[in-house]
Design a protein around this motif. Structure first.
Motif, PDB file in Angstrom:
ATOM      1  N   SER A  97     -31.078  44.553 -19.819  1.00  0.00           N
ATOM      2  CA  SER A  97     -31.199  45.862 -20.448  1.00  0.00           C
ATOM      3  C   SER A  97     -32.399  46.616 -19.897  1.00  0.00           C
ATOM      4  O   SER A  97     -33.466  46.043 -19.679  1.00  0.00           O
ATOM      5  CB  SER A  97     -31.340  45.691 -21.961  1.00  0.00           C
ATOM      6  N   PRO A  98     -32.257  47.925 -19.655  1.00  0.00           N
ATOM      7  CA  PRO A  98     -33.392  48.716 -19.166  1.00  0.00           C
ATOM      8  C   PRO A  98     -34.450  48.894 -20.243  1.00  0.00           C
ATOM      9  O   PRO A  98     -34.169  48.809 -21.442  1.00  0.00           O
ATOM     10  CB  PRO A  98     -32.743  50.055 -18.800  1.00  0.00           C
ATOM     11  N   ILE A  99     -35.680  49.131 -19.806  1.00  0.00           N
ATOM     12  CA  ILE A  99     -36.779  49.387 -20.720  1.00  0.00           C
ATOM     13  C   ILE A  99     -36.829  50.887 -21.012  1.00  0.00           C
ATOM     14  O   ILE A  99     -36.790  51.708 -20.094  1.00  0.00           O
ATOM     15  CB  ILE A  99     -38.112  48.915 -20.130  1.00  0.00           C
ATOM     16  N   VAL A 100     -36.909  51.235 -22.281  1.00  0.00           N
ATOM     17  CA  VAL A 100     -36.902  52.639 -22.700  1.00  0.00           C
ATOM     18  C   VAL A 100     -38.287  53.007 -23.222  1.00  0.00           C
ATOM     19  O   VAL A 100     -38.873  52.269 -24.023  1.00  0.00           O
ATOM     20  CB  VAL A 100     -35.830  52.890 -23.775  1.00  0.00           C
ATOM     21  N   HIS A 101     -38.806  54.129 -22.761  1.00  0.00           N
ATOM     22  CA  HIS A 101     -40.099  54.650 -23.201  1.00  0.00           C
ATOM     23  C   HIS A 101     -39.889  56.035 -23.813  1.00  0.00           C
ATOM     24  O   HIS A 101     -38.872  56.686 -23.569  1.00  0.00           O
ATOM     25  CB  HIS A 101     -41.082  54.767 -22.037  1.00  0.00           C
ATOM     26  N   LYS A 102     -40.879  56.492 -24.560  1.00  0.00           N
ATOM     27  CA  LYS A 102     -40.835  57.860 -25.076  1.00  0.00           C
ATOM     28  C   LYS A 102     -42.213  58.487 -24.947  1.00  0.00           C
ATOM     29  O   LYS A 102     -43.242  57.811 -25.036  1.00  0.00           O
ATOM     30  CB  LYS A 102     -40.365  57.903 -26.535  1.00  0.00           C
ATOM     31  N   LEU A 103     -42.215  59.809 -24.722  1.00  0.00           N
ATOM     32  CA  LEU A 103     -43.472  60.532 -24.540  1.00  0.00           C
ATOM     33  C   LEU A 103     -43.306  61.955 -25.057  1.00  0.00           C
ATOM     34  O   LEU A 103     -42.407  62.674 -24.633  1.00  0.00           O
ATOM     35  CB  LEU A 103     -43.862  60.557 -23.055  1.00  0.00           C
ATOM     36  N   HIS A 104     -44.168  62.331 -25.981  1.00  0.00           N
ATOM     37  CA  HIS A 104     -44.218  63.725 -26.450  1.00  0.00           C
ATOM     38  C   HIS A 104     -45.580  63.981 -27.071  1.00  0.00           C
ATOM     39  O   HIS A 104     -46.380  63.052 -27.286  1.00  0.00           O
ATOM     40  CB  HIS A 104     -43.091  64.022 -27.452  1.00  0.00           C
ATOM     41  N   GLY A 105     -45.865  65.231 -27.339  1.00  0.00           N
ATOM     42  CA  GLY A 105     -47.198  65.624 -27.775  1.00  0.00           C
ATOM     43  C   GLY A 105     -47.581  65.185 -29.164  1.00  0.00           C
ATOM     44  O   GLY A 105     -48.764  65.232 -29.513  1.00  0.00           O
ATOM     45  N   SER A 106     -46.639  64.748 -29.985  1.00  0.00           N
ATOM     46  CA  SER A 106     -46.974  64.319 -31.341  1.00  0.00           C
ATOM     47  C   SER A 106     -47.509  62.896 -31.380  1.00  0.00           C
ATOM     48  O   SER A 106     -48.010  62.460 -32.414  1.00  0.00           O
ATOM     49  CB  SER A 106     -45.730  64.423 -32.246  1.00  0.00           C
ATOM     50  N   LEU A 107     -47.389  62.157 -30.287  1.00  0.00           N
ATOM     51  CA  LEU A 107     -47.961  60.819 -30.216  1.00  0.00           C
ATOM     52  C   LEU A 107     -49.472  60.934 -30.020  1.00  0.00           C
ATOM     53  O   LEU A 107     -49.958  61.878 -29.390  1.00  0.00           O
ATOM     54  CB  LEU A 107     -47.351  60.029 -29.061  1.00  0.00           C
ATOM     55  N   ASN A 108     -50.200  59.956 -30.536  1.00  0.00           N
ATOM     56  CA  ASN A 108     -51.638  59.995 -30.332  1.00  0.00           C
ATOM     57  C   ASN A 108     -51.979  59.650 -28.889  1.00  0.00           C
ATOM     58  O   ASN A 108     -51.165  59.097 -28.154  1.00  0.00           O
ATOM     59  CB  ASN A 108     -52.360  59.068 -31.324  1.00  0.00           C
ATOM     60  N   GLN A 109     -53.204  59.971 -28.505  1.00  0.00           N
ATOM     61  CA  GLN A 109     -53.582  59.854 -27.101  1.00  0.00           C
ATOM     62  C   GLN A 109     -53.490  58.426 -26.559  1.00  0.00           C
ATOM     63  O   GLN A 109     -53.000  58.221 -25.443  1.00  0.00           O
ATOM     64  CB  GLN A 109     -54.993  60.409 -26.890  1.00  0.00           C
ATOM     65  N   PRO A 110     -53.926  57.382 -27.275  1.00  0.00           N
ATOM     66  CA  PRO A 110     -53.784  56.016 -26.730  1.00  0.00           C
ATOM     67  C   PRO A 110     -52.334  55.633 -26.451  1.00  0.00           C
ATOM     68  O   PRO A 110     -52.046  54.978 -25.442  1.00  0.00           O
ATOM     69  CB  PRO A 110     -54.409  55.136 -27.821  1.00  0.00           C
ATOM     70  N   VAL A 111     -51.409  56.049 -27.328  1.00  0.00           N
ATOM     71  CA  VAL A 111     -49.998  55.721 -27.108  1.00  0.00           C
ATOM     72  C   VAL A 111     -49.454  56.479 -25.903  1.00  0.00           C
ATOM     73  O   VAL A 111     -48.712  55.920 -25.081  1.00  0.00           O
ATOM     74  CB  VAL A 111     -49.174  56.042 -28.373  1.00  0.00           C
ATOM     75  N   ARG A 112     -49.818  57.742 -25.760  1.00  0.00           N
ATOM     76  CA  ARG A 112     -49.361  58.518 -24.610  1.00  0.00           C
ATOM     77  C   ARG A 112     -49.875  57.915 -23.308  1.00  0.00           C
ATOM     78  O   ARG A 112     -49.145  57.807 -22.314  1.00  0.00           O
ATOM     79  CB  ARG A 112     -49.832  59.970 -24.753  1.00  0.00           C
ATOM     80  N   LYS A 113     -51.124  57.509 -23.314  1.00  0.00           N
ATOM     81  CA  LYS A 113     -51.710  56.917 -22.110  1.00  0.00           C
ATOM     82  C   LYS A 113     -51.047  55.588 -21.776  1.00  0.00           C
ATOM     83  O   LYS A 113     -50.739  55.303 -20.613  1.00  0.00           O
ATOM     84  CB  LYS A 113     -53.219  56.731 -22.315  1.00  0.00           C
ATOM     85  N   ALA A 114     -50.811  54.766 -22.805  1.00  0.00           N
ATOM     86  CA  ALA A 114     -50.170  53.465 -22.578  1.00  0.00           C
ATOM     87  C   ALA A 114     -48.727  53.632 -22.113  1.00  0.00           C
ATOM     88  O   ALA A 114     -48.240  52.860 -21.281  1.00  0.00           O
ATOM     89  CB  ALA A 114     -50.221  52.636 -23.859  1.00  0.00           C
ATOM     90  N   THR A 115     -48.037  54.644 -22.638  1.00  0.00           N
ATOM     91  CA  THR A 115     -46.650  54.885 -22.230  1.00  0.00           C
ATOM     92  C   THR A 115     -46.568  55.247 -20.754  1.00  0.00           C
ATOM     93  O   THR A 115     -45.735  54.713 -20.012  1.00  0.00           O
ATOM     94  CB  THR A 115     -46.037  56.001 -23.082  1.00  0.00           C
ATOM     95  N   LEU A 116     -47.414  56.166 -20.316  1.00  0.00           N
ATOM     96  CA  LEU A 116     -47.399  56.552 -18.910  1.00  0.00           C
ATOM     97  C   LEU A 116     -47.761  55.374 -18.009  1.00  0.00           C
ATOM     98  O   LEU A 116     -47.167  55.186 -16.946  1.00  0.00           O
ATOM     99  CB  LEU A 116     -48.375  57.702 -18.679  1.00  0.00           C
ATOM    100  N   ALA A 117     -48.738  54.572 -18.440  1.00  0.00           N
ATOM    101  CA  ALA A 117     -49.125  53.415 -17.633  1.00  0.00           C
ATOM    102  C   ALA A 117     -47.985  52.412 -17.521  1.00  0.00           C
ATOM    103  O   ALA A 117     -47.737  51.847 -16.451  1.00  0.00           O
ATOM    104  CB  ALA A 117     -50.367  52.752 -18.229  1.00  0.00           C
ATOM    105  N   ALA A 118     -47.270  52.195 -18.632  1.00  0.00           N
ATOM    106  CA  ALA A 118     -46.159  51.241 -18.612  1.00  0.00           C
ATOM    107  C   ALA A 118     -45.004  51.752 -17.772  1.00  0.00           C
ATOM    108  O   ALA A 118     -44.388  51.005 -17.014  1.00  0.00           O
ATOM    109  CB  ALA A 118     -45.695  50.955 -20.044  1.00  0.00           C
ATOM    110  N   PHE A 119     -44.710  53.042 -17.891  1.00  0.00           N
ATOM    111  CA  PHE A 119     -43.589  53.600 -17.129  1.00  0.00           C
ATOM    112  C   PHE A 119     -43.916  53.701 -15.638  1.00  0.00           C
ATOM    113  O   PHE A 119     -43.025  53.623 -14.792  1.00  0.00           O
ATOM    114  CB  PHE A 119     -43.222  54.976 -17.676  1.00  0.00           C
ATOM    115  N   ALA A 120     -45.185  53.878 -15.313  1.00  0.00           N
ATOM    116  CA  ALA A 120     -45.576  54.017 -13.909  1.00  0.00           C
ATOM    117  C   ALA A 120     -45.490  52.698 -13.161  1.00  0.00           C
ATOM    118  O   ALA A 120     -45.416  52.694 -11.929  1.00  0.00           O
ATOM    119  CB  ALA A 120     -46.989  54.581 -13.810  1.00  0.00           C
ATOM    120  N   LYS A 121     -45.512  51.575 -13.885  1.00  0.00           N
ATOM    121  CA  LYS A 121     -45.410  50.282 -13.216  1.00  0.00           C
ATOM    122  C   LYS A 121     -44.006  50.106 -12.641  1.00  0.00           C
ATOM    123  O   LYS A 121     -43.005  50.354 -13.312  1.00  0.00           O
ATOM    124  CB  LYS A 121     -45.702  49.149 -14.208  1.00  0.00           C
ATOM    125  N   VAL A 122     -43.950  49.659 -11.422  1.00  0.00           N
ATOM    126  CA  VAL A 122     -42.660  49.416 -10.769  1.00  0.00           C
ATOM    127  C   VAL A 122     -42.137  48.082 -11.268  1.00  0.00           C
ATOM    128  O   VAL A 122     -42.645  47.023 -10.898  1.00  0.00           O
ATOM    129  CB  VAL A 122     -42.790  49.418  -9.245  1.00  0.00           C
TER     130      VAL A 122
END
Length: 745
Positions: free
Chosen positions: A507-532
């Motif tokens: 199964s693929p990994i699903v992430h979410k990102l929007h402005g209502s998330l707090n900054q640590p979650v947004r940063k962690a989401t981008l870091a996780a999604f950026a990993k190949v």
């Protein structure tokens, strides 16, 4: 016959209504309201007594049903069982397992007080009806896509970073660590005037993904490395880079951290909204040489942080100028530049090798009227630079024109190597078509990295929960305490069990990102999604992820909700086909006027015509092929609907997503309003695309998610000026404070 010869023609009451009428002679006399109450009470009594009789169904009266469990009118009827499981167990069954035509007109699941009403049948509209006839996909010959040379790729000649004047140590570091052998066209054009002895202000315009960040970061580091005087963090602040969003600011800071690896004495720093001001002040007191910031947080530090000295600043970079203007930062930028102007008058010990005056650089992928106005406020005697062109005159070039007055091909277009397609999807089929598109992409590329753009944060939350729910297990009972839907904000990514059912793969990994998330979650989401990763990845996001982010190896961009302006479309699709790589993008449009939007607005932005794909072909490829794909698509839809009805929390999440999607739909630019008409939306069919079996009764009052500022949002119908001011205010709060907004992420 009676004894007196009179024939009696009496008919016994056969329905509860007739019983109530026959008992009308027993009703009390007086006001009509008292008689009505008594009549209703009698009716309820008779109903309780004859419950078994009233629920008896004549088998011969059942309408004929097809293989998908629907009757001849294309209506699915499914009994919604008691949400609280009985001792025998069991959840909602297959379509039509408890067919009840006697109650076919009953479709309300929750009463006015929000409690579920059990033992009622619910009318479920079919996905495939005569209103939206979907034929079997035809085996059309494969279309040969036009191939174009990449328009944003690094040059393939002998040009190198050292050849354009960059310090040899820095150029070697870029080649070995960043693996960039040659500069791109915009870097080749922008770097020489940037590092000149007496540089002028610059306006850098280029396509997304063409390397604008390195076009201004490399000259700044080169100039600091070339100083005869030894620099340290105590030498002062020499450059300020202002980005409109936190994600872009973090990305620029990450590039700086990598590049200063060859010159550790140069210290970068970052101050953005969502972080602790106390930590940022401590960082500024220690000293930084290059500062990355968002506009609001920088203005705040200018007012409240005494350790922030601006007298030594020699470069100011305004990145993504078009986004700055969209978010309403013109006044903030003007305030910052005025403060810098006053600080530059303070005499300080000059640093040899640095410009004698402050150089301002404005970067933008587009050149609109508001961007030109920002340039007039911030730039002086500026040099307009785009890929392969530069202007030497003092007159600011008009939109889309080069110095010689010819229309520039680079002024406003998508990368040439981008493959763009559009799918015309009936409103009812939007949800299953999105599933099908993701399934098809991952089938072709098991390591695909997909970005899906939606209109609002509530829609992102709902689709994230839908994709990451357990497909074969029922949701918790609605009576359980402290129920939290899957995809709560403390979880940045989860595997998609729903897609695994059809992919038969990991199964693929699903992430979410929007402005209502707090900054640590947004940063962690981008870091996780950026990993190949070794498996596919999907990012559900709003337009907060559309600008400036350089996420590696994005193979496909899906615009599930159309953009609010054509500039947004260019930035969305610009997340793929970067630095000369190929990429695909797909946009979903409704039948009718939205098809004209593709032809009239989007097609001129692309070098090749957009390819149209049949909705039936997409669904057939994902859901089993000929003859069975409609059944499988219907099952997928019904599974989502049952999952929503098993939890009041999930139901409210779906309603909030629907409500805010409708609001976002009304915020399209007035110039594009002819293609996106709210009056022509079929709200019942749109609710179906969110898994709702009936349209929420109130758009925006009772169905708002917890914590939303509903009172402010109710003023949406007070005119375009009010809506524009509210949108700008919400966007500013998003970029600097992290408040919840429904449109811009």
């Amino acid at each position: 016959m009676a004894d007196d010869g009179i024939l009696l023609n009496l008919q016994l009451p056969t329905s509860t209504k007739q019983v109530a009428v026959s008992n009308s002679q027993n009703l009390p006399k007086g006001k009509w309201t008292q008689r009505l109450k008594a009549k209703r009470a009698a009716l309820r009594t008779v109903k309780r007594q004859n419950k078994t009789t009233d629920n008896t169904i004549d088998e011969a009266s059942k309408p004929k049903r097809n293989s998908r469990g629907s009757n001849s009118n294309g209506i699915y009827v499914e009994r919604i069982r008691n949400l609280k499981r009985s001792s025998e167990g069991g959840g909602a069954g297959d379509v039509g397992d408890s067919y009840s035509p006697a109650n076919a007109g009953s479709s309300r699941l929750f009463s006015s007080n929000g409690q579920s009403s059990t033992n009622k049948s619910q009318v479920i509209s079919s996905l495939f009806t005569s209103s939206y006839p979907i034929s079997e996909p035809t085996a059309a010959p494969a279309e040969v896509l036009a191939e174009h040379d990449p328009s944003n790729a690094p040059l393939v000649d002998d040009t190198s970073f050292k050849g354009v004047g960059i310090n040899s140590t820095l150029a070697h570091f870029v080649q070995t660590k960043l693996h960039f052998e040659h500069p791109t066209a915009i870097q080749l054009t922008a770097i020489p005037p940037f590092i000149a002895t007496n540089p002028r202000d610059l306006f850098i315009q280029a396509q997304t993904g063409s390397g604008k960040t390195l076009a201004y970061v490399l000259p700044i580091i080169h100039s600091l490395m070339s100083c005869p005087d030894k620099l340290s963090r105590d030498s002062g602040l020499f450059a300020i880079i202002i980005a409109p969003t936190r994600e872009l600011a973090n990305q620029i800071y990450s590039v700086l951290e990598t590049l200063v690896g060859c010159c550790h004495y140069i210290v970068p720093g970052i101050v953005i909204g969502g972080e602790r001001k106390k930590s940022e002040k401590a960082r500024l007191r220690k000293g930084v040489n290059i500062l990355v910031s968002t506009p609001g947080r920088l203005a705040d530090h200018l007012d409240n942080t005494e350790a922030l000295h601006l007298s030594a600043v020699r470069w100011v970079v305004l990145d993504e100028g078009d986004r700055m203007t969209e978010l309403g930062f013109q006044e903030t930028i003007t305030k910052i530049l005025s403060r810098l102007e006053r600080s530059s008058r303070i005499r300080t010990h000059p640093i040899r090798g640095l410009p004698n005056r402050r150089v301002t650089v404005l970067c933008s992928a587009t050149l609109r009227e508001d961007v030109e106005k920002l340039g007039e406020q911030s730039l002086s005697n500026a040099l307009h630079i785009n890929a392969g062109n530069s202007t030497d005159g003092d007159v600011e070039p008009k939109t889309g024109e080069s110095a010689e007055g010819e229309v520039s091909d680079n002024a406003f277009s998508a990368p040439d190597q981008l493959h763009q397609e559009f799918i015309v999807v009936p409103m009812k089929l939007r949800m299953v078509s999105l599933m099908a598109s993701v399934i098809n992409i991952i089938k072709e590329n098991p390591n695909a990295r997909i970005m899906i753009f939606l209109s609002c944060s509530d829609s992102v939350n709902f689709h994230f929960s839908m994709f990451t729910r357990e497909s074969d297990e029922a949701a918790p009972d609605s009576d359980d305490e402290d129920i939290k839907p899957k995809g709560s904000e403390e979880k940045t990514s989860l595997p998609s069990q729903v897609l695994k059912t059809y992919l038969k793969l990991s199964s693929p990994i699903v992430h979410k990102l929007h402005g209502s998330l707090n900054q640590p979650v947004r940063k962690a989401t981008l870091a996780a999604f950026a990993k190949v990763a070794s498996s596919a990845s999907v990012l559900l996001c709003t337009d907060v992820a559309s600008r400036g982010l350089d996420l590696p190896a994005i193979s496909h961009v899906i615009e599930f909700d159309p953009p609010f302006a054509k500039e947004d479309h260019l930035h969305r699709v610009g997340r793929t086909a970067r630095a000369g790589n190929s990429g695909w993008s797909t946009i979903f449009v409704l039948p009718g006027k939205e098809e004209g939007y593709v032809t009239d607005v989007l097609t001129p932005l692309h070098k090749s015509a957009l390819v149209k794909r049949e909705c039936s072909a997409v669904l057939s490829s994902a859901f089993g092929g000929k003859l069975v794909w409609q059944d499988q698509a219907t099952n997928a839809q019904l599974n989502v609907e049952r999952w929503i009805l098993q939890s009041e929390t999930t139901l409210q999440q779906a309603k909030s997503a629907f409500t805010n999607h409708v609001r976002a739909y009304t915020t399209h630019l007035s110039s594009e309003r002819d293609y996106f008409s709210f009056r022509e939306l079929h709200l019942g069919h749109l609710a179906k695309s969110f898994g709702l079996r009936e349209t929420p009764t109130t758009l925006g009052r009772q169905n708002m998610a917890a914590g939303d500022d509903s009172k402010k949002r109710r003023g949406h119908d007070q005119g375009p000026d009010y809506a524009k001011k509210r949108m700008i205010k919400a966007a500013q709060m998003h970029a600097n404070v992290g408040a919840d907004e429904f449109n811009l992420g």
